[in-house]
Design a protein around this motif. Structure first.
Motif, PDB file in Angstrom:
ATOM      1  N   TRP A 185     -31.955  -3.184  -0.166  1.00 32.12           N
ATOM      2  CA  TRP A 185     -31.892  -1.431   0.233  1.00 32.12           C
ATOM      3  C   TRP A 185     -31.516  -1.379   1.504  1.00 32.12           C
ATOM      4  O   TRP A 185     -31.252  -0.127   1.934  1.00 32.12           O
ATOM      5  N   GLU A 186     -31.941  -2.226   2.462  1.00 33.16           N
ATOM      6  CA  GLU A 186     -31.792  -1.851   4.035  1.00 33.16           C
ATOM      7  C   GLU A 186     -30.323  -1.791   4.135  1.00 33.16           C
ATOM      8  O   GLU A 186     -29.656  -1.001   4.952  1.00 33.16           O
ATOM      9  N   ALA A 204     -35.587   2.542  -7.373  1.00 32.47           N
ATOM     10  CA  ALA A 204     -35.115   2.588  -6.167  1.00 32.47           C
ATOM     11  C   ALA A 204     -36.133   2.920  -5.274  1.00 32.47           C
ATOM     12  O   ALA A 204     -37.029   3.893  -5.712  1.00 32.47           O
ATOM     13  N   PRO A 205     -36.090   3.008  -3.822  1.00 32.14           N
ATOM     14  CA  PRO A 205     -36.944   3.383  -3.099  1.00 32.14           C
ATOM     15  C   PRO A 205     -36.884   4.874  -3.046  1.00 32.14           C
ATOM     16  O   PRO A 205     -35.756   5.530  -3.513  1.00 32.14           O
ATOM     17  N   GLU A 206     -37.736   5.742  -2.450  1.00 33.72           N
ATOM     18  CA  GLU A 206     -37.984   7.150  -2.635  1.00 33.72           C
ATOM     19  C   GLU A 206     -36.685   7.787  -1.674  1.00 33.72           C
ATOM     20  O   GLU A 206     -36.514   8.936  -2.188  1.00 33.72           O
ATOM     21  N   ASP A 207     -35.993   6.964  -0.840  1.00 30.63           N
ATOM     22  CA  ASP A 207     -35.086   7.856  -0.085  1.00 30.63           C
ATOM     23  C   ASP A 207     -33.820   7.557  -0.827  1.00 30.63           C
ATOM     24  O   ASP A 207     -32.512   8.082  -0.083  1.00 30.63           O
ATOM     25  N   PHE A 208     -33.531   7.330  -2.171  1.00 27.92           N
ATOM     26  CA  PHE A 208     -32.566   7.251  -2.824  1.00 27.92           C
ATOM     27  C   PHE A 208     -32.660   8.116  -4.184  1.00 27.92           C
ATOM     28  O   PHE A 208     -33.755   8.059  -4.701  1.00 27.92           O
ATOM     29  N   PHE A 233     -28.006   5.344  -8.348  1.00 27.29           N
ATOM     30  CA  PHE A 233     -28.592   5.740  -7.345  1.00 27.29           C
ATOM     31  C   PHE A 233     -27.699   6.133  -6.103  1.00 27.29           C
ATOM     32  O   PHE A 233     -26.582   5.332  -6.013  1.00 27.29           O
ATOM     33  N   LYS A 234     -28.012   7.183  -5.345  1.00 24.32           N
ATOM     34  CA  LYS A 234     -27.326   7.318  -4.107  1.00 24.32           C
ATOM     35  C   LYS A 234     -28.269   7.789  -2.811  1.00 24.32           C
ATOM     36  O   LYS A 234     -29.107   8.285  -3.173  1.00 24.32           O
ATOM     37  N   TYR A 235     -28.142   7.429  -1.650  1.00 23.85           N
ATOM     38  CA  TYR A 235     -28.681   7.478  -0.771  1.00 23.85           C
ATOM     39  C   TYR A 235     -28.924   8.886  -0.251  1.00 23.85           C
ATOM     40  O   TYR A 235     -28.201   9.478  -0.242  1.00 23.85           O
ATOM     41  N   SER A 236     -30.072   9.458   0.035  1.00 18.27           N
ATOM     42  CA  SER A 236     -30.455  10.793   0.226  1.00 18.27           C
ATOM     43  C   SER A 236     -30.774  10.862   1.780  1.00 18.27           C
ATOM     44  O   SER A 236     -30.709  11.907   2.264  1.00 18.27           O
TER      45      SER A 236
END
Length: 267
Positions: A185-186, A204-208, A233-236
């Motif tokens: 994820w990084e 996914a982590p919360e920023d996705f 998912f997509k990075y937000s």
């Protein structure tokens, strides 16, 4: 190609999303760092398509097919066992052919020899031949794809649309080691700075943010089935949106159940 955790059953849902992002970004570069059975990239339309995977036997098999190479008509149980025990004594493409096409559900020397089986309805099925024919039919759609063997952790991209289908978090192997999801994820965050990155996962982590999801039924073995939800998912970069907000915005699409007869992915 039939492959562990294959994508072919949900490709018709995912590919249009990928195409919209290719058009929106205005790029001619599409990348899959976990190409697997190439069941997504063979349907994507883009000037440059690159399929990468850490399994060198898989990539060698695709390159063999692309160059017009032939595949054996049959693979016996004895031949399967010989190749499995001494892979270095055979060409990489041949190991890939035996390991993926002659293994149960495409599980590279992990699911056991598939062979010819008489079903409960007295139907005789030659699973190797079915997998072979499937790949040969797919080969026409693989022309123009650049296949390469690489570890995704060593890659950098710019102005590309990237589709990632990694081993599921905390469950699968990557290059004979436990898959490091935190590291993954990084890297997705870093790639997202200069690219459009779409990730197929279950969590996914919360920023996705989840931009698509679909409930599926997975068959594991002959009789065991489980229900799961496939997500994209997509990075937000903003901690993501709650599922309530996503539904309100029409981002998440709750669709009908689809049956996937491949096992979960043992990379």
């Amino acid at each position: 190609m039939k492959y562990m955790g294959g994508k072919s059953k949900i490709a018709k849902e995912i590919v249009p999303i990928i195409q919209r992002h290719i058009e929106a970004r205005g790029t001619g570069k599409y990348i899959e760092p976990f190409v697997g059975g190439a069941n997504i990239i063979d349907k994507v339309e883009c000037e440059s398509r690159v399929g990468l995977d850490i399994n060198r036997y898989l990539i060698a098999l695709f390159n063999h097919i692309q160059s017009g190479g032939e595949l054996p008509q049959t693979i016996t149980r004895e031949e399967y066992s010989k190749v499995r025990a001494a892979r270095d004594q055979y060409p990489d493409w041949y190991v890939g052919c035996v390991g993926f096409l002659a293994s149960y559900n495409g599980r590279f020397f992990d699911g056991g020899y598939s062979g010819t089986v008489k079903t409960k309805t007295d139907l005789v099925r030659d699973y190797y031949n079915e997998a072979r024919n499937n790949l040969l039919q797919q080969s026409a759609h693989l022309q123009g794809v650049s296949f390469g063997c690489s570890d995704y952790r060593e890659l950098e991209f710019e102005n590309c649309v990237i589709y990632c289908d990694p081993p599921y978090s905390g469950t699968k192997q990557y290059n004979n080691t436990r898959f490091n999801s935190s590291e993954f994820w990084e890297i997705m965050r870093r790639w997202s700075e200069n690219n459009t990155v779409l990730i197929r996962e279950q969590t996914a982590p919360e920023d996705f943010e989840c931009i698509w999801e679909k409930r599926v039924i997975r068959t594991q073995g002959c009789a065991n089935t489980i229900r799961a939800t496939e997500k994209l998912f997509k990075y937000s970069g903003k901690g993501g949106k709650s599922y309530e907000d996503q539904n309100a915005c029409g981002i998440v699409q709750e669709l009908s159940l689809i049956h996937i007869s491949e096992p979960t992915r043992p990379y």
